[in-house]
Write a protein that holds these residues in place. Sequence first.
Motif, short mmCIF file in Angstrom:
data_model
loop_
_atom_site.label_atom_id
_atom_site.label_comp_id
_atom_site.label_asym_id
_atom_site.label_seq_id
_atom_site.Cartn_x
_atom_site.Cartn_y
_atom_site.Cartn_z
N GLU A 38 0.84 -1.18 0.00
CA GLU A 38 0.00 0.00 0.00
C GLU A 38 0.88 1.24 0.00
OE1 GLU A 38 -3.16 0.00 -0.30
OE2 GLU A 38 -3.71 -2.08 0.17
N LEU A 39 0.39 2.35 -0.54
CA LEU A 39 1.14 3.59 -0.48
C LEU A 39 1.49 3.90 0.97
CD1 LEU A 39 -0.80 5.91 -2.97
CD2 LEU A 39 1.16 4.44 -3.43
N THR A 40 2.71 4.35 1.19
CA THR A 40 3.26 4.74 2.51
C THR A 40 3.57 3.55 3.40
OG1 THR A 40 1.26 4.99 3.87
CG2 THR A 40 1.83 6.83 2.43
N SER A 41 3.54 2.30 2.90
CA SER A 41 3.72 1.15 3.79
C SER A 41 5.19 0.88 4.12
CB SER A 41 3.10 -0.11 3.16
OG SER A 41 3.74 -0.43 1.95
N ASN A 149 2.81 15.57 8.35
CA ASN A 149 2.35 14.20 8.47
C ASN A 149 2.79 13.42 7.24
OD1 ASN A 149 0.58 11.84 8.12
ND2 ASN A 149 -0.45 12.61 9.94
N PRO A 150 3.70 12.45 7.38
CA PRO A 150 4.25 11.76 6.21
C PRO A 150 3.19 11.09 5.32
CG PRO A 150 5.57 11.31 8.14
CD PRO A 150 4.35 12.00 8.63
N ALA A 151 2.22 10.42 5.95
CA ALA A 151 1.19 9.75 5.16
C ALA A 151 0.34 10.76 4.41
CB ALA A 151 0.32 8.87 6.06
N ASP A 152 -0.01 11.86 5.09
CA ASP A 152 -0.88 12.86 4.47
C ASP A 152 -0.20 13.52 3.28
OD1 ASP A 152 -2.81 12.28 6.30
OD2 ASP A 152 -2.51 14.08 7.53
N VAL A 153 1.08 13.88 3.42
CA VAL A 153 1.76 14.56 2.32
C VAL A 153 1.95 13.60 1.15
CG1 VAL A 153 4.18 14.15 3.01
CG2 VAL A 153 3.58 16.20 1.75
N THR A 154 2.19 12.33 1.44
CA THR A 154 2.33 11.34 0.36
C THR A 154 1.03 11.18 -0.38
OG1 THR A 154 4.02 10.17 1.65
CG2 THR A 154 3.01 8.98 -0.18
N MET A 155 -0.07 11.07 0.35
CA MET A 155 -1.37 10.92 -0.30
C MET A 155 -1.75 12.16 -1.10
SD MET A 155 -2.31 7.91 0.15
CE MET A 155 -2.26 6.48 1.22
N ALA A 156 -1.34 13.33 -0.61
CA ALA A 156 -1.61 14.56 -1.36
C ALA A 156 -0.83 14.57 -2.67
CB ALA A 156 -1.26 15.78 -0.51
N MET A 157 0.43 14.16 -2.63
CA MET A 157 1.21 14.10 -3.86
C MET A 157 0.66 13.04 -4.80
SD MET A 157 5.19 14.81 -2.74
CE MET A 157 5.30 13.55 -1.46
N ALA A 158 0.22 11.91 -4.24
CA ALA A 158 -0.36 10.86 -5.09
C ALA A 158 -1.63 11.36 -5.76
CB ALA A 158 -0.65 9.62 -4.24
N LYS A 159 -2.48 12.10 -5.02
CA LYS A 159 -3.70 12.63 -5.63
C LYS A 159 -3.35 13.65 -6.70
CE LYS A 159 -8.12 14.86 -4.72
NZ LYS A 159 -9.05 15.42 -3.71
#
Length: 833
Positions: A38-41, A149-159
């Motif tokens: 999963e992303l960020t795993s 927040n590492p997960a949040d910034v990763t998900m934002a870049m992914a979006k």
Amino acid sequence: MKTEVKALVVGGGAVGASIAYHLARAGWDDVMLLERDELTSGSTWHAAGLLPLFNMSYATTHIHKYSVEFYKTLEAETGLNAGFSVVGNLRMAQSQARMDEFMLYASTAETAGVPYEWLTPAQIKDRWPLVRTEDLKGALYHPTDGYINPADVTMAMAKGARQRGVVIERKWQVDGYHWNGQAWEVTCTRTADKGGNLIATEEQLVITAEHVVTATGNHAQRTAQLLGLKIPAIPVEHQFIVTEPDPALVEYRKTHGEHPVLRDADAKWYVREERGGWILGPYERNAPARFEYGVPDSFRADLFPLDLERIEEEYMSMIHRIPSSETVGLKDDFNGPICYTPDGNPLVGPAPGLRNMWLAEGFSFGITAAGGTGYYLAQMMVEGEAEIDMASLDPKRYGRWMTTEYAARKNEECYEHVYILHHPDEERPACRPLRTSPAYDRQAARGAQFGCVNGWERPNYFGPLDAPENFDHDARSFRRGDWWQYAEAEARAIREGVGLIDATAFAKHWVSGAGATEFLDGFTCNKLPKIGRINLTYALTSAGTTRTEYTIVRRQENGYYLVSAGAWAAYDADYLQKAAEDFMARTGKLVLVHDVTTQWGVFAIAGPKSRDVLKAVLKDADPDTALSNKRFPWLSAREIELGMCPTMAIRVAYTGELGWELHHPIEMQNYLFDLLEKAGAEHGMKLVGARAQNWLRQEKSYRAFGTELGRDATPAEAGLDRFIDLEKDFFGKQAMLDLGIRSKCVTLLIDGPEDADPWGREALYDGDRRVGRLTSGGYSVAFGKSIGMGYVAPDLAAPGTRLKVRMFDQLWDAEVTEDSPYDPTNATIRQNG
């Protein structure tokens, strides 16, 4: 699922998401990202999310600065809050040495436009009364830093990447790479959850990609095995603990804002607030490397057991610094793998030996670096080069000599050294000595204090054999340490007498074949030398900037001996080999490239008496004239015999004195060393190290690759017009001309502090306006003051221009000199005899 794409990014952490996003933003509309789980795993999920701008590397500072600015824009673009808390970063110093370090770092930060403030202990206490300050010297405060927040910034870049057309596929693991001559065929296997483990299914497919980027984090060793590479990115355990709410902090926050990220470098930790409590992240001794040969299939988003005993010292020092934390219990703990490299910088750029394969591995500060890495790597891939010099991050800075054991031990050392004083000439002891020239033991017995260049041991200076126990051999100082007097004496010996330098670490290549002359003529910007002569020349990038520097010795009609910087041997070899392959594919003419670095040792002998020393051992029918200007002119090469040692002598000296480079069979090095040492004794010859040589070359305005020369400036901007032949065509020529002159390389004489010299990281000022930066620094024995080289605006490059250089948070007078302020007519170098 798509099976043909322009670019495939492998790895769904923060770095991979950023690369995919920036490739799409740069105009590539056919990009895919694959994630095995999963992303960020990977390491992303348990990262602390700190965003430190503070870094001594010019390239890394730009990368971190871009990330911080970029993350602030993501919510407006994607609608997702990246969880960015701009609370600032307070770096506290317990000693004057640490303040000296901070002052050099702050000057470097200025060159990249990073803001900072100085705070006294009283000012710290006034702003943040929970912090104990009576044993502090002061602090450096970066107001634009913070955490995210590492997960949040990763998900934002992914979006953001998806919005720009990137396809993101999860649960696909890459199991093979094959280059078909035009593109990569990437074999992928579907993965699935089974009992908490991630397992491979029987479902497979092959994706064809013109370009592949690996951002595989802790799985870098598996990537290395699949690609047949050596990638020194191996994880090290990193612990951090989260406390229960601190009542004193909760009370303080009722009327005050959040504390900055606190860093007590001398105590080896960072601390930040977390839900009314504290997060402590230590960088302790003896943290072990993990997964040296790959991550087990059973390890997913998992952690290691906490080892509180290992971090007891750091935990107690947090209590000392924040006394209110003493009675607060522990709420949570983390001990996860964080990837490191031997020097702490990530590996970003083209993979050695492979086409269209790009690495983005080894991120110990991955959240901080992710945004900027995506931005600058996308520039390299789409435009050919980044706007900053990325060579210091190039994966090829480590050669094939590097082993898994070396990487693991050096990465452990790097982790432990995160908060140890980092002066620019820092030398770390792990895995040394490893690569040694035959004369290593002889030089060590004479007081050599060695530095490490590309794994090679190279004398920095020769200290006293009877030094007291507290002698500062390691020079862990930002001022003139005990070593300085010995380097100064070595530099003076070359200016006034004769010195011998071990330059065996030089990179050396033999280029031959029917197409060698035509190839090198288009590969480099200067005229090729005639047989028996040498030329200094440069290979350019596609952007017209300096890719590498070569001294070319023409031995035959189509036989050339190329000498380049020892620190960049694999970097030069890869570029040279790929360029030769491209030439052969285009013309059908044979070019052979052989790396002969380990076959030849090199001694450089220089100084007014160097000819006298060589005459004493030269075997020639007329030794009195064999080394004269008539028989052996400047910038020529000859086969000579020194005693029983056949030697290719090159009349050139990086120190700017009469001298020769003596390239000899490496198996005869000890014989030649003894011969020269005995002959030199009559003339007072000194053994000389790299620090003195560095000072001397600046007196001659000799540019060095990795400092004055790099992929962010053209040879013309470096002031090397005499080595550019605009009458011929060469790679990068038109791009160089199109860039024009944006800045100019200058040499400056500096009236600095009495106890220190510049290191080559400092900001330059015209009045109160920052106008450039130093790239090299040191001391001039010829002028009795500090010296430096650097870049300024073209209108400030004229000799006599008065500028200022920032050292120890003060501005010191500096004057632009003529090029080659010592012996500008080269009369000394051409000295007859």
